[in-house]
Design a protein around this motif. Structure first.
Motif, PDB file in Angstrom:
ATOM      1  N   THR A 138      53.780  35.537  67.310  1.00 57.44           N
ATOM      2  CA  THR A 138      53.945  35.449  68.768  1.00 57.44           C
ATOM      3  C   THR A 138      52.610  35.615  69.482  1.00 57.44           C
ATOM      4  O   THR A 138      52.304  34.899  70.446  1.00 57.44           O
ATOM      5  CB  THR A 138      54.933  36.524  69.243  1.00 57.44           C
ATOM      6  N   SER A 139      51.804  36.545  69.003  1.00 61.10           N
ATOM      7  CA  SER A 139      50.484  36.760  69.599  1.00 61.10           C
ATOM      8  C   SER A 139      49.606  35.523  69.477  1.00 61.10           C
ATOM      9  O   SER A 139      48.901  35.144  70.426  1.00 61.10           O
ATOM     10  CB  SER A 139      49.809  37.960  68.918  1.00 61.10           C
ATOM     11  N   LEU A 140      49.661  34.849  68.335  1.00 62.67           N
ATOM     12  CA  LEU A 140      48.860  33.642  68.134  1.00 62.67           C
ATOM     13  C   LEU A 140      49.357  32.492  69.005  1.00 62.67           C
ATOM     14  O   LEU A 140      48.557  31.716  69.544  1.00 62.67           O
ATOM     15  CB  LEU A 140      48.890  33.244  66.657  1.00 62.67           C
ATOM     16  N   ARG A 141      50.665  32.390  69.159  1.00 63.86           N
ATOM     17  CA  ARG A 141      51.216  31.357  70.048  1.00 63.86           C
ATOM     18  C   ARG A 141      50.779  31.600  71.499  1.00 63.86           C
ATOM     19  O   ARG A 141      50.422  30.655  72.221  1.00 63.86           O
ATOM     20  CB  ARG A 141      52.734  31.326  69.940  1.00 63.86           C
ATOM     21  N   ASN A 142      50.807  32.853  71.900  1.00 59.25           N
ATOM     22  CA  ASN A 142      50.354  33.177  73.247  1.00 59.25           C
ATOM     23  C   ASN A 142      48.874  32.853  73.426  1.00 59.25           C
ATOM     24  O   ASN A 142      48.438  32.433  74.513  1.00 59.25           O
ATOM     25  CB  ASN A 142      50.601  34.662  73.544  1.00 59.25           C
TER      26      ASN A 142
END
Length: 337
Positions: free
Chosen positions: A136-140
């Protein structure tokens, strides 16, 4: 002569204190962590000797060592051990000796030592959460890079068309490298999460309690497993209220004379259990069973408090389901609320 052992556990070394029945400190020594050094100090003590240690970083190996060699392990709740926290003279020797003295006086605020298989299930579940959060952090991060250059897409970034759209963006070299690297890590995480999901599915199939808990709105296999791993043995709790208090979902109370003030929830206990119940409550609050309750509380107290209230109701129902299963399996009458 009966003795009591207190251990102030640290990452590399620990302090071991042995106190006799009359309160005399027989031994207080610093030792390197590991089975052999510890057994050289306390290995000759009789089986059943009580040993107290705080729930500090990396205590699992010590609990297993003590259980394997027949000692009576006592895990100390660190936030409730005020005798150590408020000591004017504070060092490892003092802490270890105080643990042993409190154990001798039967004044220790103890925490439950989960069995090894429960600790392993907790570790696997938390590992999956960590991997999902990383993704999720990488997608953000990719969203932020695209937004930084004025790009946005209403549809998904991660499907075939979305990946094609990302590839066609006119980005500087460094930003393109960030997007490419983030996508590579996201793609690398997918098979790891799938593998863990397969293992968790096998755990769920083998545990009949999971099937019972998934009858609750908003509770799927993962949520049920997380609840079971964090709660552990349901017989530890005499009522649903005690379970909710342990989970930190009951309000704090400040009382003086005739004045009593109720504050926010205490947030003591397992943060993982509160998190997964909050996630389940996001779905459960829209179900026919809880929609009216949620709506009523939301109008009076706000949406956040209403969601927490639904999370507590889910936990209460889970308690009764698990307690009833336990009573049925042992032919005991179920406990009253």
């Amino acid at each position: 002569m009966s003795v009591y052992v207190g251990i102030d556990v640290h990452r590399k070394r620990s302090q071991v204190a042995v106190v006799t029945k009359d309160g005399q400190v027989q031994l207080n020594k610093n030792v390197v962590n590991g089975s052999e050094p510890f057994l050289r100090l306390i290995g000759d003590l009789p089986p059943g000797t009580p040993v107290a240690f705080e729930a500090a970083f990396g205590w699992g190996w010590l609990a297993e060592l003590l259980e394997d060699y027949g000692f009576e392990a006592h895990l100390v709740h660190p936030l409730r051990c005020k005798a150590i926290a408020s000591a004017r003279l504070k060092n490892d020797k003092v802490d270890a000796a105080i643990l042993a003295q409190l154990l001798r006086a039967d004044l220790l605020p103890e925490a439950w030592i989960a069995p090894a298989q429960v600790r392993q299930l907790r570790a696997l579940l938390r590992h999956r959460v960590g991997l999902v959060r990383l993704g999720t952090s990488l997608r953000n991060r990719i969203h932020a890079v695209a937004a930084d250059f004025g790009y946005d897409r209403s549809a998904s970034y991660w499907t075939g068309p979305g990946r094609g759209w990302l590839a066609e963006l006119d980005l500087p070299a460094a930003s393109r490298e960030i997007v490419t690297d983030c996508l590579a890590v996201i793609d690398g995480l997918a098979p790891l999460i799938d593998r863990i999901d397969g293992e968790l599915h096998q755990h769920a199939k083998a545990d009949p309690r999971v099937k019972v808990l998934t009858t609750l709105p908003g509770v799927g296999q993962f949520t049920a497993l997380m609840m079971l791993a964090e709660i552990g043995d349901i017989t530890r709790f005499g009522s649903a209220r005690k379970l909710a208090s342990w989970a930190g979902l009951t309000p704090t109370v400040r009382g003086s004379d005739l004045t009593v003030r109720h504050g926010h929830i205490s947030k003591q206990g397992s943060a993982w259990l509160r998190w997964v119940l909050n996630q389940a409550a996001q779905t459960a609050k829209r179900s026919p069973e809880f929609a009216a309750t949620y709506s009523g509380i939301a109008k009076r107290r706000g949406k956040k408090i209403a969601t927490i209230a639904i999370a507590r109701k889910l936990l209460t129902r889970a308690y009764h389901l698990l307690a009833e299963m336990q009573a049925t399996s042992t032919n005991e009458p179920p406990r009253r609320p």
